[in-house]
Design a protein around this motif. Structure first.
Motif, PDB file in Angstrom:
ATOM      1  N   SER A 103       3.969   5.322  -5.432  1.00  0.00           N
ATOM      2  CA  SER A 103       3.803   5.844  -7.144  1.00  0.00           C
ATOM      3  C   SER A 103       2.528   6.142  -7.658  1.00  0.00           C
ATOM      4  O   SER A 103       2.833   7.139  -8.797  1.00  0.00           O
ATOM      5  CB  SER A 103       3.416   4.140  -7.437  1.00  0.00           C
ATOM      6  OG  SER A 103       4.569   2.769  -7.512  1.00  0.00           O
ATOM      7  N   SER A 158       2.232   1.547  -3.696  1.00  0.00           N
ATOM      8  CA  SER A 158       0.472   2.046  -4.346  1.00  0.00           C
ATOM      9  C   SER A 158       1.218   3.620  -4.285  1.00  0.00           C
ATOM     10  O   SER A 158       0.580   4.309  -5.165  1.00  0.00           O
ATOM     11  CB  SER A 158      -0.420   1.420  -4.248  1.00  0.00           C
ATOM     12  OG  SER A 158      -0.108   0.519  -4.213  1.00  0.00           O
ATOM     13  N   ASN A 208       0.858  -1.806  -0.555  1.00  0.00           N
ATOM     14  CA  ASN A 208       0.052   0.160  -0.180  1.00  0.00           C
ATOM     15  C   ASN A 208       1.242   0.898  -0.235  1.00  0.00           C
ATOM     16  O   ASN A 208       0.523   2.166  -0.788  1.00  0.00           O
ATOM     17  CB  ASN A 208      -0.739   0.484   1.325  1.00  0.00           C
ATOM     18  CG  ASN A 208      -1.748  -0.498   1.001  1.00  0.00           C
ATOM     19  OD1 ASN A 208      -1.952  -1.856   0.387  1.00  0.00           O
ATOM     20  ND2 ASN A 208      -2.779  -1.179   2.269  1.00  0.00           N
ATOM     21  N   GLU A 211      -9.858   2.098  -6.880  1.00  0.00           N
ATOM     22  CA  GLU A 211      -8.860   1.644  -7.650  1.00  0.00           C
ATOM     23  C   GLU A 211     -10.425   0.814  -7.797  1.00  0.00           C
ATOM     24  O   GLU A 211     -10.593   0.722  -9.308  1.00  0.00           O
ATOM     25  CB  GLU A 211      -8.044  -0.111  -6.880  1.00  0.00           C
ATOM     26  CG  GLU A 211      -8.202  -0.299  -7.848  1.00  0.00           C
ATOM     27  CD  GLU A 211      -6.611  -1.784  -6.799  1.00  0.00           C
ATOM     28  OE1 GLU A 211      -6.000  -2.776  -7.796  1.00  0.00           O
ATOM     29  OE2 GLU A 211      -6.675  -1.344  -5.812  1.00  0.00           O
TER      30      GLU A 211
END
Length: 463
Positions: free
Chosen positions: A267, A264, A261, A374
């Motif tokens: 990112s 992510s 997580n 998501e």
């Protein structure tokens, strides 16, 4: 004539002491009156005391000497009984020794040695356990093994022609590799489930003795019972070790999921770096995100180092204002995601608090919110709402994504280590539900294909 004269004496001429007059009446004459000395009661008292003292000292010696007790037991058993042993007594003593009634702190291995040695009045021995086809010394009791026997071990030494277990003593012992240990007087196998899981080497008994068929039969019966205790203890230890590895692996999976997580989140920030690198607000967000990620990673390391056996995180619960924590989480996840993210708080729930570990609570909300973002996609909408229903705080995280089928929710959503994501670990939803249930709440799911998903986190509220 002598017998007649003895029984024809008048009472006042009888040769035994007159207790009432404290003297012997032999002075009255008669055939025995000339040979019985006159002894007063005062003179006989020291003699009686001395004899009583000697008898007590002899009794104490017999009770305190193991060798003396063994000799008396052996003499009585061989001359006054058809069988040597009181089997009910021996079995009660065996169970008492193995269960540690008299010595609860003693290891099971030492108790097994004593249980078998006490039958033959043997003062010491050693226990060997077979591991990977080689005997390993596990415990000793008043015994010192003088020679290694690992290389010469062969289980066939303990079996007769029919495959039944037998003890090694006398000529059998001399013909076996165990004869190299000059401290061994008898070697007793520990049979369990058609195999030999170990053996005992016992020293010489306290008194000179020989083993007969009854001794061997009882010792083998006791050894079989001891072997079952030993096998059970080994199975319990193996199971506990497996559980420890399972807990470690599960905790490792949770940590790996938290790291995923964080990656992510970084990112997303990196993806927007080229477009907003010169924006001062983005730079501040980037700095805060990196600092937050470093802090979370440090706390993960701390959690691992403080992990208690059988438990999850060592983090202590604290009173948390739910509204404030939700706003922080929304601000953290929403600033770098293109989806629309909003929060609704019921007026009666604005000041609500829960008592939970803060880091785990924040991580659970973050995971559920990340999944919702998501699922909704870049053009989707995610709503986070807070309400108070009865004694519980209700946190709903809703998205307008594709939704889930009832079969998927029932069979796969909360199944650990099963994931539909290529980079997932399959523990996120399971971890969130376990956290909620540990706090006395639950995690519920409302979803159907084409209608989005609502993850409802229920936690007891502080009154």
């Amino acid at each position: 004539m002598l017998a007649r004269s003895l029984f024809c004496f008048p009472p006042n001429r009888f040769i035994f002491p007159d207790i009432n007059r404290h003297r012997f009446l032999s002075d009255a004459g008669g055939p025995f009156g000339l040979i019985i000395p006159k002894i007063s009661a005062q003179a006989s008292l020291p003699l009686q005391t001395a004899l009583l003292f000697i008898a007590l000292m002899l009794l104490l010696f017999l009770l305190s000497s193991g060798s003396a007790r063994a000799k008396i037991k052996l003499f009585v058993a061989r001359n006054f009984y058809a069988r040597k042993y009181d089997y009910a007594h021996e079995w009660r003593r065996l169970m008492g020794t193995l269960s540690g009634e008299n010595d609860p702190t003693s290891p099971l291995e030492s108790r097994i040695i004593r249980a078998c040695a006490e039958i033959l009045e043997i003062p010491g021995g050693a226990l060997w356990v077979i591991e990977y086809d080689r005997p390993r010394l596990q415990a000793t009791w008043n015994y010192k093994s003088r020679h290694a026997i690992s290389d010469a071990y062969d289980p066939s030494h303990f079996l007769d022609e029919d495959g039944a277990p037998l003890c090694l003593y006398g000529s059998r012992l001399k013909a076996s590799p165990f004869a190299r240990d000059d401290g061994a007087w008898v070697v007793v196998p520990l049979p369990h489930n058609q195999s030999i899981i170990g053996f005992l080497t016992l020293s010489k008994p306290r008194t000179k003795n020989r083993i007969d068929w009854e001794d061997e039969e009882l010792v083998l019966l006791v050894a079989r019972q001891c072997a079952s205790f030993l096998a059970e203890a080994k199975a319990v230890a193996s199971l506990e070790q497996t559980r420890q590895f399972a807990r470690f692996n599960r905790q490792y999976a949770f940590v790996a999921h938290d790291i995923k997580n964080i990656i992510s989140q970084l990112s997303v920030m990196l993806k927007n770096f080229d477009r907003h690198a010169n924006n001062p607000e983005f730079q501040r967000d980037m700095h805060e995100t990196i600092a937050n990620s470093v802090g979370r990673l440090q706390k993960l390391i701390l959690r691992l180092s403080q992990l208690e056996e059988g438990g999850g995180s060592a983090e202590e619960p604290e009173n948390i204002a739910v509204h404030g924590l939700l706003r922080e989480t929304v601000a953290q996840y929403g600033k770098n995601h293109p989806a629309t993210l909003c929060i609704h708080v019921s007026p009666r729930a604005e000041d609500i608090q829960v008592r939970v570990p803060k880091e785990r609570f924040s991580a659970s909300i973050g995971h559920l919110l990340s999944n919702a973002l998501e699922a909704s996609g870049e053009a989707g909408n995610v709503t986070l709402s807070l309400d108070l229903v009865g004694p519980n705080a209700i946190i709903d995280i809703s998205d307008d994504g594709p939704g889930m089928t009832l079969d998927f929710i029932r069979d796969k959503l909360f199944a650990p280590f099963q994931s539909t994501k290529t980079s997932g670990f399959g523990v996120g939803a399971f971890q969130c539900r376990e956290f909620a249930r540990e706090q006395g709440g639950d995690l519920e799911v409302v979803s159907s294909p084409g209608s989005g998903t609502t993850m409802r986190l229920v936690l007891p509220a502080l009154s």
